[in-house]
Design a protein around this motif. Structure first.
Motif, short mmCIF file in Angstrom:
data_model
loop_
_atom_site.label_atom_id
_atom_site.label_comp_id
_atom_site.label_asym_id
_atom_site.label_seq_id
_atom_site.Cartn_x
_atom_site.Cartn_y
_atom_site.Cartn_z
N VAL A 2 0.85 -1.18 0.00
CA VAL A 2 0.00 0.00 0.00
C VAL A 2 0.89 1.24 0.00
O VAL A 2 1.82 1.35 0.80
N ILE A 3 0.64 2.14 -0.95
CA ILE A 3 1.44 3.37 -1.01
C ILE A 3 1.09 4.23 0.19
O ILE A 3 -0.08 4.54 0.43
N PRO A 4 2.06 4.61 1.02
CA PRO A 4 1.77 5.45 2.18
C PRO A 4 1.24 6.80 1.74
O PRO A 4 1.64 7.34 0.71
N MET A 5 0.33 7.34 2.52
CA MET A 5 -0.30 8.59 2.14
C MET A 5 0.52 9.78 2.63
O MET A 5 1.73 9.79 2.48
N TYR A 6 -0.13 10.74 3.24
CA TYR A 6 0.56 11.98 3.60
C TYR A 6 1.20 11.84 4.98
O TYR A 6 0.86 12.53 5.93
N ASP A 7 2.16 10.93 5.04
CA ASP A 7 2.83 10.65 6.31
C ASP A 7 4.16 11.40 6.38
O ASP A 7 4.53 12.14 5.46
N SER A 8 4.88 11.20 7.45
CA SER A 8 6.12 11.94 7.66
C SER A 8 7.18 11.61 6.61
O SER A 8 7.98 12.47 6.21
N GLU A 9 7.18 10.38 6.13
CA GLU A 9 8.18 9.98 5.13
C GLU A 9 7.95 10.72 3.81
O GLU A 9 8.89 11.24 3.21
N ASN A 10 6.68 10.78 3.36
CA ASN A 10 6.39 11.49 2.11
C ASN A 10 6.54 12.99 2.28
O ASN A 10 6.92 13.69 1.33
N ALA A 14 8.94 15.14 -0.09
CA ALA A 14 8.50 16.33 -0.82
C ALA A 14 9.45 17.49 -0.59
O ALA A 14 9.80 18.22 -1.53
N HIS A 15 9.88 17.67 0.65
CA HIS A 15 10.82 18.75 0.95
C HIS A 15 12.14 18.55 0.21
O HIS A 15 12.72 19.50 -0.34
N ARG A 16 12.61 17.32 0.16
CA ARG A 16 13.88 17.04 -0.53
C ARG A 16 13.75 17.27 -2.03
O ARG A 16 14.68 17.77 -2.68
N ILE A 17 12.61 16.91 -2.59
CA ILE A 17 12.42 17.11 -4.03
C ILE A 17 12.32 18.59 -4.36
O ILE A 17 12.87 19.05 -5.37
N ASP A 19 13.78 20.97 -2.74
CA ASP A 19 15.17 21.45 -2.68
C ASP A 19 15.95 21.05 -3.93
O ASP A 19 16.72 21.84 -4.48
N ALA A 20 15.73 19.81 -4.38
CA ALA A 20 16.44 19.33 -5.57
C ALA A 20 16.06 20.14 -6.80
O ALA A 20 16.92 20.48 -7.63
N MET A 21 14.77 20.50 -6.95
CA MET A 21 14.33 21.29 -8.09
C MET A 21 14.88 22.71 -8.04
O MET A 21 15.32 23.27 -9.05
N PHE A 22 14.88 23.31 -6.86
CA PHE A 22 15.45 24.65 -6.74
C PHE A 22 16.95 24.61 -6.99
O PHE A 22 17.51 25.52 -7.64
N ASP A 23 17.64 23.58 -6.51
CA ASP A 23 19.07 23.45 -6.79
C ASP A 23 19.31 23.27 -8.29
O ASP A 23 20.28 23.82 -8.85
N HIS A 24 18.44 22.49 -8.94
CA HIS A 24 18.57 22.27 -10.38
C HIS A 24 18.49 23.59 -11.13
O HIS A 24 19.34 23.88 -11.99
N ALA A 86 4.15 30.15 -9.43
CA ALA A 86 3.19 29.33 -10.18
C ALA A 86 3.50 27.85 -10.03
O ALA A 86 2.59 27.01 -9.99
N VAL A 87 4.79 27.50 -9.94
CA VAL A 87 5.19 26.11 -9.72
C VAL A 87 4.71 25.64 -8.34
O VAL A 87 4.18 24.53 -8.18
N ILE A 88 4.86 26.50 -7.36
CA ILE A 88 4.40 26.17 -6.01
C ILE A 88 2.88 26.00 -6.01
O ILE A 88 2.34 25.06 -5.40
N ALA A 89 2.19 26.91 -6.69
CA ALA A 89 0.74 26.80 -6.78
C ALA A 89 0.33 25.50 -7.48
O ALA A 89 -0.71 24.91 -7.14
N ASP A 90 1.14 25.05 -8.43
CA ASP A 90 0.84 23.80 -9.14
C ASP A 90 0.82 22.62 -8.19
O ASP A 90 0.00 21.70 -8.35
N LEU A 91 1.70 22.63 -7.20
CA LEU A 91 1.69 21.58 -6.19
C LEU A 91 0.38 21.62 -5.39
O LEU A 91 -0.23 20.57 -5.11
#
Length: 455
Positions: A2-10, A14-17, A19-24, A86-91
């Motif tokens: 079962v894919i975990p939902m909006y838990d601490s791991e996800n 999300a925070h790491r991704i 950061d990765a996009m802003f670093d990119h 707008a990218v943030i709003a897309d999330l």
């Protein structure tokens, strides 16, 4: 599993991704515009049945082999590097997942879209009875507008064969929309363009008169404001005068060019847009929204409603007729994309858009002047906005080879097209981070590669 939902791991992922996009984006200028791979090489790298991988590794893989639209040397297609708000709003849009066809399914998002539509209509000078809706892009907007034009045509014509008259440089979606509507290809009449790549008004006038003398009648005249090839703007005032004289419908494909309404120095390019019966506007082009966010606006919203009249009591109820966006659009599953523009406007107003519009136009002008003043390049037109076509003095084959070598090198990304029968190099200055120095460097790369090919 079962894919975990909006838990601490996800949440942490999300925070790491993010950061990765802003670093990119922050480091994109130090990388090639694209790391070129063939389709077969990419299939091997991205195949679905590859061994499991970490989420950040997959993100890095995708980012590595994407076209880097945020790179200041990206001057290619009309796809923008979106504003971060707008990218943030897309999330937010994806998380809330509102379907805006029916008010009761998306009350806040529906109101936001109506606010955005009204705001855009006001920029164009449209009256209170105007209506419109967010769509996937210019192709859907053009089809929607022509369906509204057909509702008007069916009401007012004598039932002759419908004809659409458009510029020879009109976007291919005009012909495709006509085909979807059952209009024969030979009944989509193409008006040649003048030396400035605008619709030739004398020929347009003749086509209108010849059509009226035949067994056909004009469903719509389609003008263009910001053509795909050159960003040329048809004379909308003159075309609107012809529309008035012949009592037909005027649609303007302003998917690329309508955004100049936000700039005092550029607004003159769409003078007369307020007189159009309908027009397309793509905020995901020159308002720097993420894909996708197009808009269609119809001056008299009655024709938009009549175009999509449908019996669907499981969705639409008479007491909500003015609230349900699904009653004026092709879509039923309809993403709340207008939130992206609403969010950015609420945070920053229009200043970032105006500044970006004027900057990319200025850089395009700079490139044109460099080409015009050179001995080895040829300017194919004088740009009014942010698209410019030029060629290296030589054969069509040479220019095609230059472009292919340039994009494979990763030094810059430009496109190529055929303009009045000649192969040309085409740039779209769509990244506000692009400076004159990047345009100069691209031109020098083209020059060097031309000499390497010739030798």
């Amino acid at each position: 599993m079962v894919i975990p939902m909006y838990d601490s791991e996800n949440r942490a992922l999300a925070h790491r991704i993010v950061d990765a996009m802003f670093d990119h984006v922050a480091g994109v200028a130090s990388s090639p515009v694209v790391e070129w791979k063939t389709p077969d090489e990419l299939r091997q790298l991205l195949k679905l049945d590859a061994p499991p991988a970490a989420a950040l590794d997959l993100v890095a893989l995708l980012a590595r082999y994407a076209n880097h639209l945020h790179h200041p040397s990206y001057m290619g297609h009309q796809v923008c590097p979106p504003f971060p708000t707008a990218v943030i709003a897309d999330l937010v849009v994806s998380t809330l997942n509102q379907s805006t066809a029916v008010w009761e399914m998306s009350p806040a998002a529906t109101i936001i879209e109506k606010e955005v539509i009204r705001w855009l209509a006001d920029r164009a000078g449209y009256p209170a009875e105007a209506e419109g809706t967010a769509v996937s892009g210019g192709s859907a907007a053009n089809l929607t507008a022509l369906l509204a034009a057909r509702a008007h045509w069916l009401h007012s014509s004598r039932g002759e064969r419908p004809v659409v008259i458009a510029s020879a440089d009109a976007h291919y979606s005009i012909g495709r929309a006509a085909a979807i509507m059952g209009i024969a290809a030979e009944d989509v009449l193409k008006v040649p363009t003048d030396d400035a790549h605008r619709m030739d008004l004398d020929v347009l006038r003749e086509m209108i008169e010849e059509t009226e003398e035949s067994d056909a009648s004009i469903l719509a005249i389609v003008a263009t404001a910001g053509s795909t090839a050159t960003a040329a703007f048809d004379d909308l005032m003159a075309v609107a005068d012809l529309r008035d004289r012949h009592r037909t419908w005027l649609h303007v494909d302003a998917a690329h060019g309508a955004s100049v309404l936000l700039s005092d120095s550029l607004r003159h390019l769409v003078r007369g847009l307020d007189r159009a019966d309908s027009f397309a506007w793509d905020p995901h082009k020159m308002l720097w929204m993420p894909l996708s966010l197009g808009v269609v606006l119809v001056r008299d919203g009655n024709w938009l409603r009549r175009a999509f009249d449908a019996d669907a009591p499981y969705l639409f109820h008479a007491d909500r007729a003015s609230d349900n966006l699904g009653e004026i659009t092709i879509q039923c599953s309809k993403r709340a994309d207008a939130i992206k523009l609403w969010f950015t406007l609420r945070l920053h107003g229009t200043a970032p858009f105006t500044e970006a519009l004027e900057k990319v136009t200025a850089v395009t002008r700079h490139l044109y002047e460099r080409v015009r003043d050179s001995e080895d390049f040829e300017a194919m037109h004088e740009p009014e906005f942010n698209i410019f076509c030029f060629r290296y003095r030589g054969s069509d084959e040479l220019n095609a080879r230059i472009r292919e070598r340039l994009i494979r090198s990763g030094e810059a990304w430009i496109t190529s097209t055929i303009l009045k029968g000649r192969r040309v190099l085409r740039v779209t200055m769509i990244n506000p981070a692009t400076e004159r120095s990047h345009a100069d460097a691209m031109l020098e790369s083209v020059r060097r590669m031309a000499r390497e090919i010739a030798s």
